[in-house]
Motif scaffolding. Structure first.
Motif, PDB file in Angstrom:
ATOM      1  N   LEU A 293      -7.919   3.717   7.209  1.00  0.00           N
ATOM      2  CA  LEU A 293      -9.015   2.939   6.635  1.00  0.00           C
ATOM      3  C   LEU A 293      -9.876   3.769   5.699  1.00  0.00           C
ATOM      4  N   GLU A 294      -9.577   5.068   5.601  1.00  0.00           N
ATOM      5  CA  GLU A 294     -10.322   5.943   4.709  1.00  0.00           C
ATOM      6  C   GLU A 294      -9.388   6.978   4.119  1.00  0.00           C
ATOM      7  N   GLU A 295      -9.749   7.488   2.973  1.00  0.00           N
ATOM      8  CA  GLU A 295      -8.929   8.492   2.308  1.00  0.00           C
ATOM      9  C   GLU A 295      -8.864   9.751   3.154  1.00  0.00           C
ATOM     10  N   ASN A 296      -7.650  10.286   3.308  1.00  0.00           N
ATOM     11  CA  ASN A 296      -7.405  11.496   4.097  1.00  0.00           C
ATOM     12  C   ASN A 296      -7.731  11.294   5.578  1.00  0.00           C
ATOM     13  N   GLY A 297      -7.695  10.044   6.025  1.00  0.00           N
ATOM     14  CA  GLY A 297      -7.965   9.750   7.432  1.00  0.00           C
ATOM     15  C   GLY A 297      -6.680   9.710   8.251  1.00  0.00           C
ATOM     16  N   SER A 298      -6.825   9.378   9.525  1.00  0.00           N
ATOM     17  CA  SER A 298      -5.678   9.264  10.421  1.00  0.00           C
ATOM     18  C   SER A 298      -5.132   7.836  10.407  1.00  0.00           C
ATOM     19  N   VAL A 299      -3.940   7.682  10.955  1.00  0.00           N
ATOM     20  CA  VAL A 299      -3.263   6.375  10.924  1.00  0.00           C
ATOM     21  C   VAL A 299      -4.034   5.361  11.767  1.00  0.00           C
ATOM     22  N   TYR A 300      -4.304   4.217  11.183  1.00  0.00           N
ATOM     23  CA  TYR A 300      -4.953   3.109  11.886  1.00  0.00           C
ATOM     24  C   TYR A 300      -3.994   1.929  12.033  1.00  0.00           C
ATOM     25  N   TYR A 301      -3.207   1.666  10.992  1.00  0.00           N
ATOM     26  CA  TYR A 301      -2.199   0.612  11.032  1.00  0.00           C
ATOM     27  C   TYR A 301      -0.830   1.224  10.753  1.00  0.00           C
ATOM     28  N   GLY A 302       0.117   0.986  11.653  1.00  0.00           N
ATOM     29  CA  GLY A 302       1.461   1.476  11.438  1.00  0.00           C
ATOM     30  C   GLY A 302       2.170   0.699  10.340  1.00  0.00           C
ATOM     31  N   ALA A 303       3.153   1.315   9.747  1.00  0.00           N
ATOM     32  CA  ALA A 303       3.902   0.674   8.665  1.00  0.00           C
ATOM     33  C   ALA A 303       4.741  -0.473   9.206  1.00  0.00           C
ATOM     34  N   GLY A 304       4.695  -1.612   8.512  1.00  0.00           N
ATOM     35  CA  GLY A 304       5.552  -2.741   8.840  1.00  0.00           C
ATOM     36  C   GLY A 304       5.142  -3.554  10.047  1.00  0.00           C
ATOM     37  N   ILE A 305       3.973  -3.285  10.610  1.00  0.00           N
ATOM     38  CA  ILE A 305       3.567  -4.059  11.781  1.00  0.00           C
ATOM     39  C   ILE A 305       2.980  -5.409  11.352  1.00  0.00           C
ATOM     40  N   GLU A 306       3.057  -6.366  12.243  1.00  0.00           N
ATOM     41  CA  GLU A 306       2.478  -7.685  11.956  1.00  0.00           C
ATOM     42  C   GLU A 306       1.069  -7.736  12.539  1.00  0.00           C
ATOM     43  N   VAL A 307       0.123  -8.154  11.723  1.00  0.00           N
ATOM     44  CA  VAL A 307      -1.281  -8.199  12.147  1.00  0.00           C
ATOM     45  C   VAL A 307      -1.867  -9.568  11.813  1.00  0.00           C
ATOM     46  N   LYS A 308      -3.079  -9.776  12.294  1.00  0.00           N
ATOM     47  CA  LYS A 308      -3.781 -11.019  12.003  1.00  0.00           C
ATOM     48  C   LYS A 308      -5.284 -10.781  12.119  1.00  0.00           C
ATOM     49  N   ASN A 309      -6.023 -11.436  11.230  1.00  0.00           N
ATOM     50  CA  ASN A 309      -7.488 -11.407  11.296  1.00  0.00           C
ATOM     51  C   ASN A 309      -8.064  -9.995  11.193  1.00  0.00           C
ATOM     52  N   LEU A 310      -7.643  -9.258  10.163  1.00  0.00           N
ATOM     53  CA  LEU A 310      -8.238  -7.948   9.908  1.00  0.00           C
ATOM     54  C   LEU A 310      -9.679  -8.082   9.456  1.00  0.00           C
ATOM     55  N   SER A 311     -10.028  -9.246   8.951  1.00  0.00           N
ATOM     56  CA  SER A 311     -11.396  -9.525   8.512  1.00  0.00           C
ATOM     57  C   SER A 311     -11.675 -11.009   8.732  1.00  0.00           C
ATOM     58  N   THR A 312     -12.951 -11.339   8.920  1.00  0.00           N
ATOM     59  CA  THR A 312     -13.321 -12.757   9.034  1.00  0.00           C
ATOM     60  C   THR A 312     -13.449 -13.401   7.662  1.00  0.00           C
ATOM     61  N   GLY A 313     -13.271 -12.593   6.612  1.00  0.00           N
ATOM     62  CA  GLY A 313     -13.419 -13.087   5.250  1.00  0.00           C
ATOM     63  C   GLY A 313     -14.656 -12.561   4.578  1.00  0.00           C
ATOM     64  N   ASN A 314     -15.504 -11.880   5.354  1.00  0.00           N
ATOM     65  CA  ASN A 314     -16.726 -11.316   4.788  1.00  0.00           C
ATOM     66  C   ASN A 314     -16.522  -9.894   4.266  1.00  0.00           C
TER      67      ASN A 314
END
Length: 206
Positions: free
Chosen positions: A92-113
């Motif tokens: 979620l930030e430059e030079n940060g650690s992994v938060y989301y793995g590659a190719g995973i299925e997700v939902k509702n990362l944001s409420t739209g705001n």
């Protein structure tokens, strides 16, 4: 008889209220004021849309952007490995650690705001080993290990070059120091970083 001048607008996370429906049509308070029978209204909702912006994919620095609806499944993008680096996932930030793995299925990362920015995370696989000999030399014909790869760590000898392979006029080899000045006797392959080892010398008596 109870009268009212407006309809209440409800709130729902991840959605925008579009209005009240009667028989699949949006109605207003004006439409209902002359109604003489009981009615049942249904809330009409529209999924909020949020943006996922991928950094580090395009070589020209432009972002790869996807628009995603709230409550809809979404597959996180994956990247190929590049020379000397393995792609691990997204931060979620430059030079940060992994938060989301590659190719995973997700939902509702944001409420739209809030929009989402993702940055690639790589594991470097090729590393260098450098020797600071401080005026000394390796003996002729001897070649030390100067690089390693995470795939071949278990096949490499981890002993640092011994005094049999080092010479310096007027000095005797006294051991190796790491970049922090600590005495070491072996190559720390599992540090997974470029390494520097510094030769320590003891002045010979005349």
């Amino acid at each position: 008889v109870e009268t009212f001048d407006e309809l209440v607008n409800p709130v729902r996370i991840g959605y925008t209220f579009e209005g009240w429906k009667l028989n699949d049509a949006i109605v207003s308070i004006t439409d209902l004021k002359n109604t003489l029978t009981d009615v049942t209204l249904s809330a009409s909702w529209v999924n909020n849309v949020y943006t996922i912006s991928y950094h580090g994919i395009n070589t020209d620095g432009t972002l790869v952007v996807d628009q995603v609806k709230y409550d809809e499944n979404y597959t996180i993008k994956t990247l190929d490995n590049v020379d000397g680096k393995v792609f691990l996932g997204w931060s979620l930030e430059e030079n940060g650690s992994v938060y989301y793995g590659a190719g995973i299925e997700v939902k509702n990362l944001s409420t739209g705001n809030d929009d989402i920015n993702l940055y690639p995370v790589y594991l470097k696989t090729d590393y260098s080993i450098n020797y600071a000999l401080l005026g000394g030399n390796f003996v002729e014909g001897y070649t030390p290990v100067t690089s390693y790869n995470i795939a071949n760590i278990d096949t490499l000898k981890n002993e640092l070059p011994s005094d049999d392979y080092l010479v310096k006029d007027g000095f005797a080899f006294a051991g190796w120091l790491d970049a922090n000045g600590n005495e070491v006797t072996s190559i720390d392959y599992y540090s997974l970083k470029d390494l520097v080892y510094i030769a320590s010398w003891k002045l010979l008596k005349a």
